[in-house]
Design a protein around this motif. Structure first.
Motif, PDB file in Angstrom:
ATOM      1  N   ARG A 174      -5.320  -1.400   3.018  1.00 20.02           N
ATOM      2  CA  ARG A 174      -5.594  -0.118   2.304  1.00 20.02           C
ATOM      3  C   ARG A 174      -6.750   0.531   2.342  1.00 20.02           C
ATOM      4  O   ARG A 174      -7.203   1.687   2.899  1.00 20.02           O
ATOM      5  CB  ARG A 174      -4.795   0.111   0.795  1.00 20.02           C
ATOM      6  N   PRO A 175      -7.873  -0.294   2.154  1.00 19.90           N
ATOM      7  CA  PRO A 175      -9.083   0.101   2.310  1.00 19.90           C
ATOM      8  C   PRO A 175      -9.650   0.444   3.562  1.00 19.90           C
ATOM      9  O   PRO A 175     -10.159   1.372   3.717  1.00 19.90           O
ATOM     10  CB  PRO A 175      -9.871  -1.120   1.644  1.00 19.90           C
ATOM     11  N   LEU A 176      -9.385  -0.110   4.382  1.00 17.95           N
ATOM     12  CA  LEU A 176      -9.426   0.154   6.040  1.00 17.95           C
ATOM     13  C   LEU A 176      -9.027   1.422   6.362  1.00 17.95           C
ATOM     14  O   LEU A 176      -9.736   2.141   6.788  1.00 17.95           O
ATOM     15  CB  LEU A 176      -8.985  -0.949   6.767  1.00 17.95           C
ATOM     16  N   VAL A 177      -7.821   1.629   5.828  1.00 14.19           N
ATOM     17  CA  VAL A 177      -7.076   2.817   6.338  1.00 14.19           C
ATOM     18  C   VAL A 177      -7.699   3.923   5.787  1.00 14.19           C
ATOM     19  O   VAL A 177      -8.329   4.884   6.245  1.00 14.19           O
ATOM     20  CB  VAL A 177      -5.724   2.879   6.312  1.00 14.19           C
ATOM     21  N   ALA A 178      -8.093   3.852   4.367  1.00 13.40           N
ATOM     22  CA  ALA A 178      -8.692   4.896   3.733  1.00 13.40           C
ATOM     23  C   ALA A 178     -10.271   4.992   4.159  1.00 13.40           C
ATOM     24  O   ALA A 178     -10.398   6.448   4.179  1.00 13.40           O
ATOM     25  CB  ALA A 178      -8.916   4.391   2.326  1.00 13.40           C
ATOM     26  N   ALA A 179     -10.924   4.275   4.680  1.00 13.77           N
ATOM     27  CA  ALA A 179     -12.159   4.446   5.317  1.00 13.77           C
ATOM     28  C   ALA A 179     -12.303   5.449   6.484  1.00 13.77           C
ATOM     29  O   ALA A 179     -12.877   6.353   6.824  1.00 13.77           O
ATOM     30  CB  ALA A 179     -12.985   3.199   5.431  1.00 13.77           C
ATOM     31  N   ASN A 180     -11.266   5.015   7.314  1.00 13.91           N
ATOM     32  CA  ASN A 180     -11.072   5.796   8.512  1.00 13.91           C
ATOM     33  C   ASN A 180     -10.350   7.155   8.512  1.00 13.91           C
ATOM     34  O   ASN A 180     -10.830   8.157   8.930  1.00 13.91           O
ATOM     35  CB  ASN A 180     -10.127   4.992   9.485  1.00 13.91           C
ATOM     36  N   LEU A 181      -9.397   7.343   7.415  1.00 10.51           N
ATOM     37  CA  LEU A 181      -9.125   8.625   7.137  1.00 10.51           C
ATOM     38  C   LEU A 181     -10.012   9.357   6.527  1.00 10.51           C
ATOM     39  O   LEU A 181      -9.874  10.564   6.826  1.00 10.51           O
ATOM     40  CB  LEU A 181      -7.748   8.496   6.151  1.00 10.51           C
TER      41      LEU A 181
ATOM     42  N   GLY B 279      -1.882  11.363  -6.438  1.00 11.05           N
ATOM     43  CA  GLY B 279      -3.091  10.211  -6.928  1.00 11.05           C
ATOM     44  C   GLY B 279      -3.892  10.737  -7.871  1.00 11.05           C
ATOM     45  O   GLY B 279      -4.202  11.901  -7.901  1.00 11.05           O
ATOM     46  N   THR B 280      -4.494   9.918  -8.890  1.00 13.51           N
ATOM     47  CA  THR B 280      -5.258  10.094  -9.963  1.00 13.51           C
ATOM     48  C   THR B 280      -6.581  10.696  -9.395  1.00 13.51           C
ATOM     49  O   THR B 280      -7.344  11.150 -10.227  1.00 13.51           O
ATOM     50  CB  THR B 280      -5.378   9.186 -10.924  1.00 13.51           C
TER      51      THR B 280
ATOM     52  N   TYR C 133      -0.717   7.576  -8.787  1.00 13.22           N
ATOM     53  CA  TYR C 133      -1.061   6.438  -8.132  1.00 13.22           C
ATOM     54  C   TYR C 133      -2.415   6.298  -8.149  1.00 13.22           C
ATOM     55  O   TYR C 133      -3.372   7.176  -7.538  1.00 13.22           O
ATOM     56  CB  TYR C 133      -0.739   6.699  -6.624  1.00 13.22           C
ATOM     57  N   PRO C 134      -3.153   5.558  -8.946  1.00 12.94           N
ATOM     58  CA  PRO C 134      -4.611   5.400  -8.894  1.00 12.94           C
ATOM     59  C   PRO C 134      -5.288   5.127  -7.880  1.00 12.94           C
ATOM     60  O   PRO C 134      -6.368   5.232  -7.546  1.00 12.94           O
ATOM     61  CB  PRO C 134      -4.762   4.342  -9.992  1.00 12.94           C
ATOM     62  N   THR C 135      -4.796   4.425  -6.705  1.00 11.42           N
ATOM     63  CA  THR C 135      -5.259   3.818  -5.708  1.00 11.42           C
ATOM     64  C   THR C 135      -4.810   4.584  -4.424  1.00 11.42           C
ATOM     65  O   THR C 135      -5.373   4.042  -3.118  1.00 11.42           O
ATOM     66  CB  THR C 135      -5.028   2.271  -5.416  1.00 11.42           C
ATOM     67  N   LEU C 136      -3.975   5.483  -4.406  1.00  7.01           N
ATOM     68  CA  LEU C 136      -3.509   6.317  -3.014  1.00  7.01           C
ATOM     69  C   LEU C 136      -4.266   7.683  -3.142  1.00  7.01           C
ATOM     70  O   LEU C 136      -4.591   8.106  -4.041  1.00  7.01           O
ATOM     71  CB  LEU C 136      -2.067   6.296  -3.000  1.00  7.01           C
ATOM     72  N   TRP C 137      -4.512   7.966  -1.809  1.00  7.40           N
ATOM     73  CA  TRP C 137      -5.123   9.347  -1.527  1.00  7.40           C
ATOM     74  C   TRP C 137      -4.223  10.254  -1.611  1.00  7.40           C
ATOM     75  O   TRP C 137      -2.834  10.108  -1.585  1.00  7.40           O
ATOM     76  CB  TRP C 137      -5.780   9.214  -0.330  1.00  7.40           C
ATOM     77  N   HIS C 138      -4.573  11.608  -1.298  1.00  5.03           N
ATOM     78  CA  HIS C 138      -3.670  12.788  -1.035  1.00  5.03           C
ATOM     79  C   HIS C 138      -2.715  12.569  -0.045  1.00  5.03           C
ATOM     80  O   HIS C 138      -3.096  12.336   1.159  1.00  5.03           O
ATOM     81  CB  HIS C 138      -4.536  14.148  -0.895  1.00  5.03           C
ATOM     82  N   VAL C 139      -1.301  12.614  -0.452  1.00  3.29           N
ATOM     83  CA  VAL C 139      -0.424  12.418   0.552  1.00  3.29           C
ATOM     84  C   VAL C 139      -0.413  11.447   1.460  1.00  3.29           C
ATOM     85  O   VAL C 139      -0.478  11.329   2.730  1.00  3.29           O
ATOM     86  CB  VAL C 139      -0.036  13.849   1.410  1.00  3.29           C
TER      87      VAL C 139
ATOM     88  N   VAL D 115       0.658   1.593   5.797  1.00  2.28           N
ATOM     89  CA  VAL D 115       0.247   1.057   4.448  1.00  2.28           C
ATOM     90  C   VAL D 115       1.240   0.608   3.435  1.00  2.28           C
ATOM     91  O   VAL D 115       2.124   1.438   3.357  1.00  2.28           O
ATOM     92  CB  VAL D 115      -0.776   2.368   3.713  1.00  2.28           C
ATOM     93  N   ARG D 116       1.412  -0.435   3.048  1.00  2.00           N
ATOM     94  CA  ARG D 116       2.445  -0.992   2.204  1.00  2.00           C
ATOM     95  C   ARG D 116       2.744  -0.164   0.883  1.00  2.00           C
ATOM     96  O   ARG D 116       3.724   0.373   0.764  1.00  2.00           O
ATOM     97  CB  ARG D 116       2.289  -2.415   1.809  1.00  2.00           C
ATOM     98  N   GLU D 117       1.547   0.112   0.368  1.00  4.39           N
ATOM     99  CA  GLU D 117       1.752   1.063  -0.933  1.00  4.39           C
ATOM    100  C   GLU D 117       2.215   2.422  -0.691  1.00  4.39           C
ATOM    101  O   GLU D 117       2.976   3.150  -1.543  1.00  4.39           O
ATOM    102  CB  GLU D 117       0.447   1.217  -1.644  1.00  4.39           C
ATOM    103  N   ALA D 118       2.073   2.993   0.459  1.00  2.00           N
ATOM    104  CA  ALA D 118       2.478   4.411   0.763  1.00  2.00           C
ATOM    105  C   ALA D 118       3.856   4.248   1.164  1.00  2.00           C
ATOM    106  O   ALA D 118       4.856   5.105   0.957  1.00  2.00           O
ATOM    107  CB  ALA D 118       1.866   4.853   2.122  1.00  2.00           C
TER     108      ALA D 118
END
Length: 300
Positions: A6-13, A235-236, A263-269, A277-280
């Motif tokens: 998840r952190p890797l995907v978030a950084a690139n997004l 997401g919060t 969702y405290p760890t997920l981003w917008h949509v 991403v498993r959590e998504a």
């Protein structure tokens, strides 16, 4: 494709959205960028995508597994009413189709600034009614779902269907819905995906010559009574978080059954990244499962 960290995907997004959702980026260019980026969002095994039309607009009918489904979801994509397409939301629609065991109809509604309010709302209403009149569904067999601007549009369409046509959708699925585009009280200037410079510009483009207090444009300002069972995800850490909290409070105060997850760890949509991403993926399964259960009693 295996899940990615998840952190890797978030950084690139984050880097991608800073470019694609820049307030000075012309809408046609931003649309092409988002379409190009969507190729990383893959389809579940067994997905069937059938191009069709509803109310004169392009639609993709998406199923996973059995192609004949007695229930349906009209899906309205996000993108600030100026961006987004069948391509950007094909993967998410397929994951919703799999989780809900319904046919998901993704609508290519008209976008601003070329087509300001109420074009998108008219398209959504007309598409839903055509599913009933031309495709043989009953209203209790068709839910409405959407993300961000599409979530706000879903709420506005559900309200208008009740008020104008006496038709109540089976359920609503709202992912970080943008329910008051005219509001300027964002808690901060940007989150991982959305920045207020872009979103304020998109809101102005969508409004055109309209009234920002019109509940068709800003459904948060409208009547919540009588709406169908609704699931809401947010997401919060999102710019839209306060709006969504207020929406949930208003829905519950009006007696609408609401299933609400923060969702405290997920981003917008983040649901768009369900294939990587498993959590998504878990979030989409929750949302699709809710819609499927709302439709379960009418499958026969």
């Amino acid at each position: 494709m295996p899940y990615l960290p998840r952190p890797l995907v978030a950084a690139n997004l984050g880097a991608f959205y800073r470019l694609a959702l820049h307030s000075t980026m012309p809408a046609p260019v931003a649309r092409r960028l988002l379409d190009a980026g969507s190729v990383l969002q893959t389809l579940p095994s067994g997905t069937v995508v059938r191009p069709t039309t509803l109310a004169g607009r392009r639609v993709e009918r998406v199923t996973v597994g059995a192609t004949e489904r007695p229930t349906a979801v009209l899906y309205l994509h996000g993108g600030g009413y100026t961006l987004g397409s069948l391509a950007t939301h094909r993967s998410l629609a397929a994951h919703v189709a799999g989780a809900s065991e319904a046919a998901v109809y993704v609508l290519d509604y008209r976008l601003a600034p070329e087509n300001p309010y109420p074009a998108a709302l008219d398209d959504a209403i007309d598409a839903y009614l055509e599913l009933l009149v031309e495709h043989g569904y009953r209203a209790d067999q068709v839910a409405i779902a959407g993300d961000s601007a599409g979530g706000g549009l879903s709420l506005a369409a559900a309200r208008a269907l009740i008020d104008r046509h006496g038709v109540r959708a089976a359920a609503l699925g709202l992912i970080a819905p943008w329910v008051d585009p005219g509001a300027r009280d964002a808690p901060f200037d940007r989150d991982l995906v959305v920045n207020t410079a872009w979103s304020f510009a998109a809101a102005r483009a969508y409004l055109g010559d309209g009234d920002p207090a019109d509940p068709g444009y800003a459904p948060l300002l409208g009547d919540m009574s009588g709406l169908p069972p609704t699931i809401v995800h947010v997401g919060t850490t999102e710019v839209l978080y306060p709006q969504v909290v207020t929406l949930v409070e208003k829905l519950r105060a009006a007696g609408v059954p609401v299933d609400y997850t923060e969702y405290p760890t997920l981003w917008h949509v983040a649901h768009l990244q369900a294939s990587i991403v498993r959590e998504a993926d878990t979030a989409v399964r929750e949302l699709g499962g809710f819609l499927g259960r709302a439709l379960t009693g009418v499958r026969a």
